[in-house]
Design an enzyme around this catalytic site. Structure first.
Site, PDB file in Angstrom:
ATOM      1  N   GLY A   1       1.062  -1.237   0.040  1.00 20.44           N
ATOM      2  CA  GLY A   1      -0.371  -0.198   0.134  1.00 20.44           C
ATOM      3  C   GLY A   1       0.410   1.041  -0.347  1.00 20.44           C
TER       4      GLY A   1
ATOM      5  N   GLN B   1       2.814  10.000   0.894  1.00 20.72           N
ATOM      6  CA  GLN B   1       4.546   9.526   1.103  1.00 20.72           C
ATOM      7  C   GLN B   1       5.733   9.677   0.441  1.00 20.72           C
ATOM      8  OE1 GLN B   1       2.274   5.383   1.906  1.00 20.72           O
ATOM      9  NE2 GLN B   1       4.328   5.199   3.293  1.00 20.72           N
TER      10      GLN B   1
ATOM     11  N   CYS C   1       5.413  -0.172   7.486  1.00 24.36           N
ATOM     12  CA  CYS C   1       5.396   0.773   6.654  1.00 24.36           C
ATOM     13  C   CYS C   1       6.542   1.538   5.974  1.00 24.36           C
ATOM     14  CB  CYS C   1       5.058   2.120   7.241  1.00 24.36           C
ATOM     15  SG  CYS C   1       4.510   3.667   6.204  1.00 24.36           S
ATOM     16  N   LEU C   2       6.376   1.712   4.612  1.00 19.65           N
ATOM     17  CA  LEU C   2       6.887   2.172   4.031  1.00 19.65           C
ATOM     18  C   LEU C   2       8.110   3.734   4.416  1.00 19.65           C
ATOM     19  CD1 LEU C   2       6.041   1.477   0.141  1.00 19.65           C
ATOM     20  CD2 LEU C   2       6.986   0.459   1.039  1.00 19.65           C
TER      21      LEU C   2
ATOM     22  N   HIS D   1      -4.807   1.597   7.640  1.00 21.56           N
ATOM     23  CA  HIS D   1      -3.249   2.251   7.736  1.00 21.56           C
ATOM     24  C   HIS D   1      -3.524   3.328   6.506  1.00 21.56           C
ATOM     25  CE1 HIS D   1       1.068   0.984   7.526  1.00 21.56           C
ATOM     26  NE2 HIS D   1       0.658   1.806   6.693  1.00 21.56           N
ATOM     27  N   GLU D   2      -3.848   3.203   5.235  1.00 23.43           N
ATOM     28  CA  GLU D   2      -3.475   4.121   4.214  1.00 23.43           C
ATOM     29  C   GLU D   2      -4.994   5.042   4.099  1.00 23.43           C
ATOM     30  OE1 GLU D   2      -1.056   3.852   2.411  1.00 23.43           O
ATOM     31  OE2 GLU D   2      -0.511   1.143   3.487  1.00 23.43           O
TER      32      GLU D   2
ATOM     33  N   HIS E   1      -3.029   7.328   6.695  1.00 19.32           N
ATOM     34  CA  HIS E   1      -1.896   8.488   6.243  1.00 19.32           C
ATOM     35  C   HIS E   1      -1.964   9.580   5.966  1.00 19.32           C
ATOM     36  CE1 HIS E   1       2.450   6.258   6.228  1.00 19.32           C
ATOM     37  NE2 HIS E   1       1.228   5.009   5.989  1.00 19.32           N
TER      38      HIS E   1
HETATM   39 ZN    ZN Z   1       1.915   2.951   5.813  1.00 13.18          ZN
END
Ligand code: ZN
Length: 174
Positions: A46, A51, A94-95, A136-137, A140
């Site tokens: 995701g 991000q 998470c990235l 989660h997204e 963000h």
């Molecule tokens: Zn994330």
């Protein structure tokens, strides 16, 4: 396809609130294509536009395990309409927090509405891993990271590690 740079926590941009998109046009589709390529390249399941430093409510997700059968989902202006009372726990990463993982409890199911890649309004009933990933997204988009659900002690520990990692990366570059 252009791979974009993913912002790493701590970064003040990751804490901003994203705004809705007015329309899904070719520019937005290009952004979503780049986000997807960036996510696959990372690799991750995701990615939110914030991000890569774009403060718009756009998310790409692909939880398919099979590399051959990719199944991307594009979410523009996603809104969570309903969350289940029952919860589930996943170990989340998470990235934007490379190498950091923690068990997070979230509603096990959720219903969202969103606009898709073609500008059409859609609804999605998510459960399991997809439900966690969607939440989660969407977090963000409001400047929330999974570490915000941890105790201050655990959160501070992770942020300290990330700052150390960033310094090490800089040392190598310089
Ligand atoms: Zn994330």
């Amino acid at each position: 396809m252009m791979i974009r740079k993913i912002l790493i926590e701590p970064d003040p941009i990751l804490r901003k609130k994203c705004s809705n998109l007015e329309i899904v046009n070719d520019d937005v589709r290009k952004l979503m294509d780049q986000m997807l390529a960036t996510m696959y390249n990372a690799p991750g399941i995701g990615l939110a536009a914030i991000q890569i430093g774009i403060l718009k409510r756009v998310v790409v997700i692909d939880i398919s395990k099979d590399q051959e059968k990719k199944n991307p989902i594009f979410l523009v202006n996603p809104v969570i309409l309903n969350k289940s009372k029952s919860t589930s726990v996943y170990e989340e990463g998470c990235l934007s927090l490379p190498g950091q993982f923690a068990e997070i409890e979230r509603p096990a199911e959720c219903v969202i509405k969103y606009i898709d890649y073609n500008g059409k309004e859609k609804k999605l009933e998510a459960k399991g891993l997809l439900a966690t990933c969607v939440q989660h997204e969407v977090d963000h988009l409001d400047g929330i990271l999974f570490i915000d659900y941890l105790s201050k002690l655990k959160k501070d520990m992770i942020i300290k590690k990330l700052i150390k990692q960033k310094k090490e990366i800089k040392r190598i570059v310089v």
